[in-house]
Motif scaffolding. Structure first.
Motif, mmCIF file in Angstrom:
data_model
loop_
_atom_site.group_PDB
_atom_site.id
_atom_site.type_symbol
_atom_site.label_atom_id
_atom_site.label_comp_id
_atom_site.label_asym_id
_atom_site.label_seq_id
_atom_site.Cartn_x
_atom_site.Cartn_y
_atom_site.Cartn_z
ATOM 1 N N ASP A 100 27.361 -12.445 41.300
ATOM 2 C CA ASP A 100 28.182 -13.218 40.377
ATOM 3 C C ASP A 100 28.419 -12.421 39.095
ATOM 4 N N ARG A 101 29.243 -12.956 38.251
ATOM 5 C CA ARG A 101 29.580 -12.305 36.979
ATOM 6 C C ARG A 101 28.362 -12.238 36.061
ATOM 7 N N ARG A 102 27.439 -13.153 36.220
ATOM 8 C CA ARG A 102 26.255 -13.179 35.361
ATOM 9 C C ARG A 102 25.448 -11.886 35.450
ATOM 10 N N ALA A 103 25.443 -11.263 36.621
ATOM 11 C CA ALA A 103 24.722 -9.985 36.767
ATOM 12 C C ALA A 103 25.321 -8.926 35.842
ATOM 13 N N VAL A 104 26.645 -8.900 35.751
ATOM 14 C CA VAL A 104 27.308 -7.944 34.860
ATOM 15 C C VAL A 104 27.025 -8.295 33.406
ATOM 16 N N ASP A 105 27.040 -9.577 33.085
ATOM 17 C CA ASP A 105 26.725 -10.012 31.721
ATOM 18 C C ASP A 105 25.295 -9.632 31.341
ATOM 19 N N ASP A 106 24.354 -9.802 32.280
ATOM 20 C CA ASP A 106 22.957 -9.417 32.014
ATOM 21 C C ASP A 106 22.833 -7.907 31.821
ATOM 22 N N ALA A 107 23.559 -7.131 32.617
ATOM 23 C CA ALA A 107 23.547 -5.672 32.463
ATOM 24 C C ALA A 107 24.098 -5.296 31.097
ATOM 25 N N ALA A 108 25.195 -5.926 30.692
ATOM 26 C CA ALA A 108 25.799 -5.646 29.385
ATOM 27 C C ALA A 108 24.839 -5.987 28.247
ATOM 28 N N ALA A 109 24.134 -7.113 28.379
ATOM 29 C CA ALA A 109 23.181 -7.517 27.346
ATOM 30 C C ALA A 109 22.031 -6.518 27.240
ATOM 31 N N LEU A 110 21.539 -6.053 28.381
ATOM 32 C CA LEU A 110 20.456 -5.055 28.356
ATOM 33 C C LEU A 110 20.936 -3.743 27.749
ATOM 34 N N ILE A 111 22.149 -3.334 28.089
ATOM 35 C CA ILE A 111 22.696 -2.085 27.530
ATOM 36 C C ILE A 111 22.842 -2.219 26.019
ATOM 37 N N ALA A 112 23.332 -3.373 25.557
ATOM 38 C CA ALA A 112 23.494 -3.598 24.116
ATOM 39 C C ALA A 112 22.150 -3.606 23.394
ATOM 40 N N ALA A 113 21.149 -4.210 24.011
ATOM 41 C CA ALA A 113 19.838 -4.344 23.367
ATOM 42 C C ALA A 113 18.969 -3.098 23.481
ATOM 43 N N PHE A 114 19.057 -2.385 24.637
ATOM 44 C CA PHE A 114 18.120 -1.297 24.897
ATOM 45 C C PHE A 114 18.773 0.073 25.015
ATOM 46 N N GLY A 115 20.097 0.128 25.003
ATOM 47 C CA GLY A 115 20.791 1.414 25.072
ATOM 48 C C GLY A 115 20.430 2.181 26.334
ATOM 49 N N ASP A 116 20.049 3.441 26.155
ATOM 50 C CA ASP A 116 19.713 4.304 27.285
ATOM 51 C C ASP A 116 18.498 3.822 28.077
ATOM 52 N N ASP A 117 17.702 2.955 27.494
ATOM 53 C CA ASP A 117 16.511 2.438 28.170
ATOM 54 C C ASP A 117 16.771 1.127 28.918
ATOM 55 N N ALA A 118 18.024 0.727 29.026
ATOM 56 C CA ALA A 118 18.365 -0.541 29.674
ATOM 57 C C ALA A 118 17.917 -0.573 31.135
ATOM 58 N N GLY A 119 18.072 0.520 31.843
ATOM 59 C CA GLY A 119 17.635 0.584 33.239
ATOM 60 C C GLY A 119 16.132 0.394 33.374
ATOM 61 N N PHE A 120 15.385 0.965 32.435
ATOM 62 C CA PHE A 120 13.927 0.798 32.453
ATOM 63 C C PHE A 120 13.544 -0.654 32.193
ATOM 64 N N GLU A 121 14.276 -1.319 31.307
ATOM 65 C CA GLU A 121 13.996 -2.726 31.029
ATOM 66 C C GLU A 121 14.292 -3.589 32.252
ATOM 67 N N ALA A 122 15.400 -3.303 32.932
ATOM 68 C CA ALA A 122 15.725 -4.053 34.150
ATOM 69 C C ALA A 122 14.645 -3.835 35.209
ATOM 70 N N ALA A 123 14.172 -2.599 35.334
ATOM 71 C CA ALA A 123 13.104 -2.295 36.295
ATOM 72 C C ALA A 123 11.823 -3.038 35.929
ATOM 73 N N ALA A 124 11.510 -3.106 34.642
ATOM 74 C CA ALA A 124 10.309 -3.821 34.196
ATOM 75 C C ALA A 124 10.422 -5.315 34.515
ATOM 76 N N ARG A 125 11.622 -5.871 34.333
ATOM 77 C CA ARG A 125 11.819 -7.288 34.651
ATOM 78 C C ARG A 125 11.707 -7.525 36.154
ATOM 79 N N ALA A 126 12.182 -6.586 36.935
ATOM 80 C CA ALA A 126 12.052 -6.698 38.390
ATOM 81 C C ALA A 126 10.577 -6.678 38.791
#
Length: 90
Positions: free
Chosen positions: A29-55
């Motif tokens: 759904d679109r929410r996945a893209v919104d969550d990715a955008a929020a992580l990128i805005a909040a964590f910048g280059d570390d957004a992928g690491f934050e998503a992995a930590a949440r997983a």
């Protein structure tokens, strides 16, 4: 970094030609893209690491659904951050 709306459109239409390439994210759904955008805005280059930590946190709590969702968001962030072209270009 590419525009997220354009990224969603590209992700939805791409096909992998290389069997060794990382899998494209599944966007339920679109929410996945919104969550990715929020992580990128909040964590910048570390957004992928934050998503992995949440997983990982979701998996540790026994929530397989959220684990899979955050893994897909992690893949989306990596794809959006990449300068390379993945899949077939039309």
């Amino acid at each position: 970094m590419c525009d997220l709306a354009r990224g969603l459109e590209l992700c939805a239409t791409m096909m992998i030609d290389d069997g060794l390439a990382a899998p494209l994210p599944y966007l339920a759904d679109r929410r996945a893209v919104d969550d990715a955008a929020a992580l990128i805005a909040a964590f910048g280059d570390d957004a992928g690491f934050e998503a992995a930590a949440r997983a990982e946190r979701s998996r540790d709590q026994g929530n397989a659904t959220h684990f899979a969702r955050w893994r897909q968001i992690e893949r989306l962030i990596v794809l959006l951050a990449s300068e390379d072209v993945d899949g077939t270009v039309h």
